[in-house]
Design an enzyme around this catalytic site. Structure first.
Site, PDB file in Angstrom:
ATOM      1  N   ARG A  72       0.832  -1.201   0.000  1.00  0.00           N
ATOM      2  CA  ARG A  72       0.000   0.000   0.000  1.00  0.00           C
ATOM      3  C   ARG A  72       0.871   1.258   0.000  1.00  0.00           C
ATOM      4  NH1 ARG A  72      -5.249  -0.175   2.424  1.00  0.00           N
ATOM      5  NH2 ARG A  72      -4.660   1.767   3.494  1.00  0.00           N
TER       6      ARG A  72
ATOM      7  N   ASP B 130      -0.386   3.438  -4.946  1.00  0.00           N
ATOM      8  CA  ASP B 130      -1.730   3.839  -4.551  1.00  0.00           C
ATOM      9  C   ASP B 130      -2.669   3.391  -5.663  1.00  0.00           C
ATOM     10  OD1 ASP B 130      -4.090   4.970  -3.807  1.00  0.00           O
ATOM     11  OD2 ASP B 130      -3.388   7.043  -3.847  1.00  0.00           O
TER      12      ASP B 130
ATOM     13  N   LYS C 170      -5.657   3.367  -6.060  1.00  0.00           N
ATOM     14  CA  LYS C 170      -6.812   4.209  -6.372  1.00  0.00           C
ATOM     15  C   LYS C 170      -6.431   5.357  -7.307  1.00  0.00           C
ATOM     16  CE  LYS C 170      -9.179   3.091  -2.059  1.00  0.00           C
ATOM     17  NZ  LYS C 170      -9.785   3.595  -0.792  1.00  0.00           N
TER      18      LYS C 170
ATOM     19  N   GLY D 269      -5.537 -11.352  -3.000  1.00  0.00           N
ATOM     20  CA  GLY D 269      -6.459 -11.922  -2.031  1.00  0.00           C
ATOM     21  C   GLY D 269      -7.570 -10.970  -1.630  1.00  0.00           C
TER      22      GLY D 269
ATOM     23  N   ARG E  17     -12.768  -3.661 -10.059  1.00  0.00           N
ATOM     24  CA  ARG E  17     -13.082  -2.240  -9.889  1.00  0.00           C
ATOM     25  C   ARG E  17     -11.818  -1.378  -9.954  1.00  0.00           C
ATOM     26  NH1 ARG E  17     -16.462  -4.261  -5.820  1.00  0.00           N
ATOM     27  NH2 ARG E  17     -15.101  -3.475  -4.155  1.00  0.00           N
TER      28      ARG E  17
ATOM     29  N   GLY F  20     -15.127 -13.078   6.233  1.00  0.00           N
ATOM     30  CA  GLY F  20     -14.882 -14.327   6.945  1.00  0.00           C
ATOM     31  C   GLY F  20     -13.417 -14.462   7.301  1.00  0.00           C
ATOM     32  N   HIS F  21     -13.139 -15.415   8.167  1.00  0.00           N
ATOM     33  CA  HIS F  21     -11.770 -15.753   8.535  1.00  0.00           C
ATOM     34  C   HIS F  21     -11.634 -17.274   8.582  1.00  0.00           C
ATOM     35  CE1 HIS F  21      -9.964 -11.850   9.176  1.00  0.00           C
ATOM     36  NE2 HIS F  21     -11.019 -11.456   9.880  1.00  0.00           N
ATOM     37  N   ASP F  22     -10.423 -17.714   8.835  1.00  0.00           N
ATOM     38  CA  ASP F  22     -10.099 -19.143   8.850  1.00  0.00           C
ATOM     39  C   ASP F  22     -11.167 -19.966   9.562  1.00  0.00           C
ATOM     40  OD1 ASP F  22      -8.814 -21.564  10.322  1.00  0.00           O
ATOM     41  OD2 ASP F  22      -7.317 -21.077   8.815  1.00  0.00           O
TER      42      ASP F  22
ATOM     43  N   TYR G 201     -14.364 -20.484   7.544  1.00  0.00           N
ATOM     44  CA  TYR G 201     -14.225 -21.406   6.414  1.00  0.00           C
ATOM     45  C   TYR G 201     -14.126 -22.852   6.903  1.00  0.00           C
ATOM     46  CZ  TYR G 201     -12.800 -16.806   4.796  1.00  0.00           C
ATOM     47  OH  TYR G 201     -12.740 -15.457   4.567  1.00  0.00           O
TER      48      TYR G 201
ATOM     49  N   ASP H 255      -6.426 -20.913   6.237  1.00  0.00           N
ATOM     50  CA  ASP H 255      -5.571 -19.842   5.718  1.00  0.00           C
ATOM     51  C   ASP H 255      -4.334 -20.388   5.011  1.00  0.00           C
ATOM     52  OD1 ASP H 255      -7.112 -17.721   6.451  1.00  0.00           O
ATOM     53  OD2 ASP H 255      -5.888 -17.088   8.148  1.00  0.00           O
TER      54      ASP H 255
END
Length: 382
Positions: A38, A63, A65, A86, A94, A128-130, A133, A159
């Site tokens: 980022r 960046d 965006k 991910g 988008r 969601g997280h590990d 799932y 994960d």
């Protein structure tokens, strides 16, 4: 780095656990991984050089965006072999860096997408997280003690194994196929599906009627007294995994027990008594005393080591299974290859540390790089 993937160029769009783990595996195998950080991650100060999930790659900060940053990303895609992302489904589209846009500029690209629920379906865009799932895949329900809620197995399963590692399997398969077709493709790695695949043996046991008890009452979930962990006199633990009769006999010998005095190994009605007996005996010695007693035997009794102890285990020390990276002890690259072995990974980079270097290698002139930094499309550590 050296290794079998030397010459393979990977773009990693920074994200949570499964994406950096997949990129670490590819880097460990010799790929040239450029991490797209980022724009606001650039601090100019030290990074976490000992972070295993960022080791062995270079970093560029964009960046995404900013329209000019998207153009930079697509220019990097032109010379890449693999892209790993991910984000939630639809985000890359988008931003302008989805599969269609990237494969248009590089038809040989392997575009790997790691998500929780997959790229389509009614829940694809849900958070969601590990643990979520695992729960939905059916892999969580059997884990944990009887009479208690299921136990989260950290985030190892969905994960890292079901997401990151299986994504690498898909990437390698797509690279092999590309040698025949000359074309790239999209790898859709859903953690919920990876977790389900990892439960394949359990599905087989269920189908054969060999997994019938409640959680914590079956052969491999702690129900069997010869396949579980026990507390020792010092409050530490040993793992007992004496499944086969000959290993079980070695276990009994080491514990000083006589088989004829006990219920049969696979007599489930006798398991409570066996558990009570084993627990009482193992509580009379310390963990390391039992480790010494069983060393060199086939009893399948192993001390439960904490993360700081594991690198000093004799087997790990002999094989150098852990290495120093950035001043931290980390697992060494695995698996090992005889002819094209991996080297010792480099430390994790400072975010944006290689922005100018990566752009120059992609053909950007010095004036172009200065303008991109000035516009805010890219950031550089120095």
């Amino acid at each position: 780095m050296s290794g079998p993937l030397t010459g393979v160029r990977v773009l990693e769009f920074t994200n949570l656990a499964p994406v950096p783990f997949a990129a670490t595996m590819l880097s460990d195998l010799g790929a040239d991984v450029v991490r797209v950080d980022r724009h606001d991650a650039v601090t100019g100060g030290p990074a976490r050089p000992g972070d295993p999930l960022a080791r062995g790659r270079r970093s560029i900060a964009l960046d995404l965006k900013h329209p000019e940053a998207v153009a930079v990303a697509l220019r990097l895609v032109e010379s890449a072999d693999v892209l790993v992302e991910g984000f939630r489904p639809g985000v890359c589209e988008r931003l302008g860096i989805g599969p269609d846009a990237c494969l248009a500029v590089n038809p040989r690209l392997v575009y790997a997408r790691i998500s929780g629920w997959g790229q389509d379906g009614p829940g694809a865009k849900e958070a969601g997280h590990d643990l979520d799932y695992l729960a939905a895949s059916g892999a969580l329900a059997p884990i944990g003690p009887s009479g208690a809620p299921p136990t989260p197995p950290l985030n190892y399963v969905a994960d890292f194994a079901g997401g990151g590692m299986l994504a690498v399997v898909g990437i390698l398969a797509a690279l092999c196929e590309r040698e025949r077709s000359g074309r790239g493709q999209v790898v859709d790695a859903a953690m919920v599906e990876g977790a389900a695949l990892l439960s394949a043996q359990l599905r087989g046991l269920l189908a054969d009627g060999m997994w019938t008890g409640p959680r914590g009452g079956n052969l491999l979930d702690g129900g069997a007294p010869f396949y579980r962990c026990y507390t020792c006199a010092d409050g530490r633990f040993v793992a007992v995994a004496a499944l086969e009769p000959r290993f079980y006999a070695a276990l009994l010998a080491g514990l000083g027990l006589v088989e004829e005095d006990l219920p049969g190994q696979y007599d489930e009605a006798g398991w409570p008594l066996l558990h009570e007996t084993f627990a009482a005996v193992l509580a009379t010695g310390t963990r390391d005393e039992w480790a010494e007693r069983f060393a060199g035997t086939d009893a399948c009794v192993t001390p439960v080591l904490d993360p700081a102890e594991a690198p000093h285990h004799p087997q790990a020390a002999a094989r150098r299974s852990f290495v120093d990276v950035g001043g931290q002890v980390q697992p060494a690259p695995a698996p090992r290859l005889s002819r094209t072995p991996s080297g010792v990974p480099g430390p994790a980079p400072v975010p944006g540390a290689h922005t100018r270097e990566v752009l120059a290698a992609a053909g950007f002139g010095e004036a172009e790089v200065r303008e991109l930094v000035r516009s805010g499309a890219v950031a550089a550590d120095r």
